[in-house]
Design a protein around this motif. Structure first.
Motif, PDB file in Angstrom:
ATOM      1  N   CYS A 123       0.798  -1.344  -0.079  1.00 32.13           N
ATOM      2  CA  CYS A 123      -0.128   0.078   0.170  1.00 32.13           C
ATOM      3  C   CYS A 123       0.728   1.321  -0.012  1.00 32.13           C
ATOM      4  O   CYS A 123       1.798   1.218   0.882  1.00 32.13           O
ATOM      5  CB  CYS A 123      -0.790   0.124   1.136  1.00 32.13           C
ATOM      6  SG  CYS A 123      -1.800   1.593   1.608  1.00 32.13           S
TER       7      CYS A 123
ATOM      8  N   SER B 269       0.161   4.165   0.870  1.00 23.95           N
ATOM      9  CA  SER B 269       0.177   4.867   2.108  1.00 23.95           C
ATOM     10  C   SER B 269       0.718   4.426   3.422  1.00 23.95           C
ATOM     11  O   SER B 269       1.292   4.907   4.089  1.00 23.95           O
ATOM     12  CB  SER B 269      -1.357   5.019   2.368  1.00 23.95           C
ATOM     13  OG  SER B 269      -1.910   5.676   1.136  1.00 23.95           O
ATOM     14  N   CYS B 270       0.471   3.129   3.640  1.00 24.19           N
ATOM     15  CA  CYS B 270       0.919   2.471   4.889  1.00 24.19           C
ATOM     16  C   CYS B 270       1.769   1.185   4.806  1.00 24.19           C
ATOM     17  O   CYS B 270       2.352   0.795   5.649  1.00 24.19           O
ATOM     18  CB  CYS B 270      -0.368   1.886   5.981  1.00 24.19           C
ATOM     19  SG  CYS B 270      -1.135   0.529   5.187  1.00 24.19           S
TER      20      CYS B 270
ATOM     21  N   CYS C  44      -6.905  -0.128   0.356  1.00 24.74           N
ATOM     22  CA  CYS C  44      -6.014  -0.934   1.366  1.00 24.74           C
ATOM     23  C   CYS C  44      -7.222  -1.295   2.420  1.00 24.74           C
ATOM     24  O   CYS C  44      -7.766  -0.509   2.962  1.00 24.74           O
ATOM     25  CB  CYS C  44      -5.127  -0.132   1.917  1.00 24.74           C
ATOM     26  SG  CYS C  44      -4.096  -0.707   3.363  1.00 24.74           S
TER      27      CYS C  44
ATOM     28  N   CYS D 173      -5.443   0.689   6.160  1.00 24.76           N
ATOM     29  CA  CYS D 173      -5.613   2.228   6.401  1.00 24.76           C
ATOM     30  C   CYS D 173      -6.837   2.707   5.566  1.00 24.76           C
ATOM     31  O   CYS D 173      -7.104   3.901   5.785  1.00 24.76           O
ATOM     32  CB  CYS D 173      -4.319   2.883   6.042  1.00 24.76           C
ATOM     33  SG  CYS D 173      -4.107   2.740   4.176  1.00 24.76           S
TER      34      CYS D 173
HETATM   35 ZN   LIG Z   1      -2.746   1.141   3.818  1.00 25.44          ZN
END
Ligand SMILES: [Zn+2]
Ligand SMILES: [Zn+2]
Length: 285
Positions: free
Chosen positions: A9, A11-12, A27, A30
């Motif tokens: 992911c 983002s995370c 995801c 998150c």
């Molecule tokens: Zn994520």
């Protein structure tokens, strides 16, 4: 057949699974939605089982070019089509088999990212070479051999690169997926110039699915190429790593529970065809 792709992911960093045709991923950790930009050659790697005593930076990733798509040929009196999903080694070396067989489809491939510290072998084959090879394959299956070829077109084709992980132990090269000995080290493997480390420009780009006009979340199916903003009633498509607005219109139904199916409206320009009948019109549209 579609590849099944694992990636992290943006983002995370949590693992995400997607299909080859998917663009939109959500995801589960998150809950951030991201849209994948496919603007250059996609690079995948087969999952490896390289033993722990081999340093990850010593892994050698060998490139195979993959072609997937339909080839249509107007030849003689026939219109033939062939679906191809094929790989071919990107460098002519004796050690390795010429294709990966069904391995890319049978396994979950991973997007190449900066977690891979090994060396990537430079490929000699270009996207043009792989298209030429696909053409030869289509010809091999053709029923109209020797007849005049009027037109050939590739539809929905994708060319990507799938890396096979290799490692060396006691002078022997091993296939890092099956942990099987392949043969003795060949000179090209020891030549530093024949390989490169991961490059930042290979990084797959992701866009946050935020409406550029009003900032609301945009929605779509996993494989949608158009995203909708239900807040300002706009449609957006990715172009050059940005969302650009796509004009749309609709035939309004009187029934409230109507489901609207999307169709592309395409403007066509053609010359040299006399349009006298509706059949002539269909020919060019
Ligand atoms: Zn994520
Ligand atoms: Zn909006």
């Amino acid at each position: 057949m579609n590849l099944s792709i694992n990636h992290s992911c943006p983002s995370c960093g949590a693992p995400i699974q997607m299909k080859e045709v998917d663009r939109l991923t959500t995801c589960v950790f998150c809950e951030v939605k991201n849209y994948m930009v496919v603007d250059s050659l996609q690079r995948f790697v087969l999952p490896d089982k390289v033993p722990e005593q081999i340093a990850r930076e010593d892994i050698i990733y060998f490139p195979y070019m993959r072609f997937k798509g339909n080839i249509f040929s107007c030849q003689g009196r026939e219109v033939e089509s062939k679906v191809l999903d094929t790989t071919h080694k990107g460098l002519d070396v004796a050690l390795l088999s010429s294709t990966l067989g069904v391995r890319p489809q049978a396994m979950k491939v991973h997007l190449v990212d900066d977690n891979l510290s090994g060396r990537f072998v430079r490929r000699k084959d270009t996207a043009v070479t792989i298209l030429q090879r696909a053409t030869l394959l289509a010809e091999a299956f053709s029923q109209s051999e020797g007849e005049t070829l009027f037109h050939r077109a590739f539809i929905g084709e994708t060319v990507s690169c799938v890396y096979l992980p290799l490692y060396i132990k006691d002078g022997i090269v091993y296939d890092g997926v099956l942990n099987r000995a392949l043969g003795e080290v060949e000179p090209w493997m020891e030549d530093e110039k024949s390989t490169v480390r991961y490059r930042q420009e290979w990084k797959t780009k992701f866009l946050a699915t935020i409406c550029p006009q009003c900032g609301a979340d945009m929605y779509g199916e996993n494989d949608s190429l158009i995203l909708h903003c239900y807040s300002c009633n706009t449609c957006w498509a990715e172009k050059s790593s940005k969302f650009v607005r796509v004009p749309y219109s609709q035939v309004v139904s009187q029934t409230p529970e109507t489901v609207y199916l999307p169709f592309w409206r395409i403007e066509v320009e053609t010359r040299g065809i006399r349009m006298q009948t509706f059949a002539d019109f269909l020919k060019v549209t």
